[in-house]
Scaffold this motif. Structure first.
Motif, short mmCIF file in Angstrom:
data_model
loop_
_atom_site.label_atom_id
_atom_site.label_comp_id
_atom_site.label_asym_id
_atom_site.label_seq_id
_atom_site.Cartn_x
_atom_site.Cartn_y
_atom_site.Cartn_z
N GLN A 1 0.83 -1.21 0.00
CA GLN A 1 0.00 0.00 0.00
C GLN A 1 0.87 1.26 0.00
O GLN A 1 0.60 2.22 -0.73
N ILE A 2 1.91 1.25 0.81
CA ILE A 2 2.83 2.40 0.85
C ILE A 2 3.50 2.58 -0.50
O ILE A 2 3.55 3.69 -1.05
N LEU A 3 4.00 1.50 -1.08
CA LEU A 3 4.68 1.56 -2.36
C LEU A 3 3.75 2.06 -3.47
O LEU A 3 4.15 2.89 -4.30
N SER B 1 3.59 12.92 1.74
CA SER B 1 4.11 12.94 3.10
C SER B 1 3.67 11.70 3.87
O SER B 1 2.67 11.05 3.53
N PHE B 2 4.39 11.40 4.95
CA PHE B 2 4.02 10.29 5.81
C PHE B 2 2.62 10.51 6.38
O PHE B 2 1.84 9.57 6.52
N THR B 3 2.29 11.74 6.69
CA THR B 3 0.96 12.07 7.23
C THR B 3 -0.12 11.75 6.20
O THR B 3 -1.14 11.14 6.55
N GLU B 4 0.10 12.15 4.96
CA GLU B 4 -0.88 11.86 3.90
C GLU B 4 -1.04 10.36 3.69
O GLU B 4 -2.15 9.86 3.54
N LYS C 1 -3.04 8.78 6.59
CA LYS C 1 -4.47 9.06 6.46
C LYS C 1 -5.10 8.19 5.38
O LYS C 1 -6.21 7.67 5.55
N GLU C 2 -4.40 8.03 4.28
CA GLU C 2 -4.91 7.27 3.14
C GLU C 2 -5.14 5.79 3.49
O GLU C 2 -6.12 5.20 3.06
N ILE C 3 -4.22 5.21 4.27
CA ILE C 3 -4.35 3.78 4.58
C ILE C 3 -4.66 3.50 6.05
O ILE C 3 -4.64 2.35 6.47
N ILE D 1 4.23 4.28 9.32
CA ILE D 1 4.59 4.59 7.93
C ILE D 1 6.07 4.96 7.85
O ILE D 1 6.80 4.47 6.99
N ARG D 2 6.52 5.81 8.75
CA ARG D 2 7.93 6.23 8.77
C ARG D 2 8.84 5.02 8.93
O ARG D 2 9.84 4.87 8.20
N HIS D 3 8.51 4.14 9.87
CA HIS D 3 9.32 2.93 10.13
C HIS D 3 9.37 2.04 8.87
O HIS D 3 10.44 1.57 8.48
N ARG D 4 8.19 1.80 8.26
CA ARG D 4 8.14 0.94 7.08
C ARG D 4 8.91 1.58 5.92
O ARG D 4 9.62 0.89 5.19
N PHE D 5 8.76 2.89 5.75
CA PHE D 5 9.46 3.62 4.70
C PHE D 5 10.98 3.46 4.87
O PHE D 5 11.69 3.13 3.91
#
Length: 161
Positions: A11-13, A23-26, A29-31, A38-42
């Motif tokens: 989903q992130i990709l 952004s990580f915030t966007e 919110k999306e998922i 998100i930051r950790h996974r990124f």
């Protein structure tokens, strides 16, 4: 890595493929996942080499008007490693792979114009020791230039389970 982590990565990709500046915030919110997750996974995706954020440039819009595929036959095959090493140094080459069939190597090249392409072929590629033959296919018009569809990778991983 759990199935949930795999799905989260996908989903992130997918979101970053659409907008690499999201952004990580966007994304969170999306998922519907915490920003810290998100930051950790990124960070993990970048560190393990799965993800590299770049600016993709349209070659035609910045003056690369001679875009081609160059197929290269190598004889004797003992020169393959040295040729690959030299080809990777050429800034005109955007894609380089060993291939099956009548030729051994495929190089996609982006040149300013036909003169630049002829110079690349004649003065840099044809003179390499072991280059036996080449075949150049010009890209006349590109109709699709895309990243891989991540859904296809998900289908493949499900089939292997």
């Amino acid at each position: 890595m759990s199935a949930l982590d795999d799905e989260l990565d996908y989903q992130i990709l997918k979101l970053l493929q659409k907008d690499g500046r999201m952004s990580f915030t966007e994304i969170s919110k999306e998922i519907n996942v915490a920003v810290s997750t998100i930051r950790h996974r990124f960070i993990n995706l970048v560190e393990d080499g799965t993800l590299k954020i770049i600016g993709r440039v349209d070659p035609n819009k910045i003056g690369f008007n001679a875009y081609a595929s160059v197929l290269i036959s190598v004889k004797p095959k003992s020169h393959m490693s040295a040729i690959f090493e030299e080809l990777t140094k050429l800034p005109e080459i955007s894609f380089l792979a060993s291939v099956s069939g009548d030729y051994d190597i495929e190089a996609n090249v982006m040149c300013r114009d036909m003169e630049h392409l002829n110079e690349l072929l004649g003065e840099k590629i044809h003179v390499m020791e072991g280059v036996f033959d080449t075949k150049t296919n010009m890209y006349m018009k590109i109709y699709k230039f895309a990243q891989p569809d991540l859904e296809l990778a998900k289908l493949s991983s499900k089939q292997n389970e």
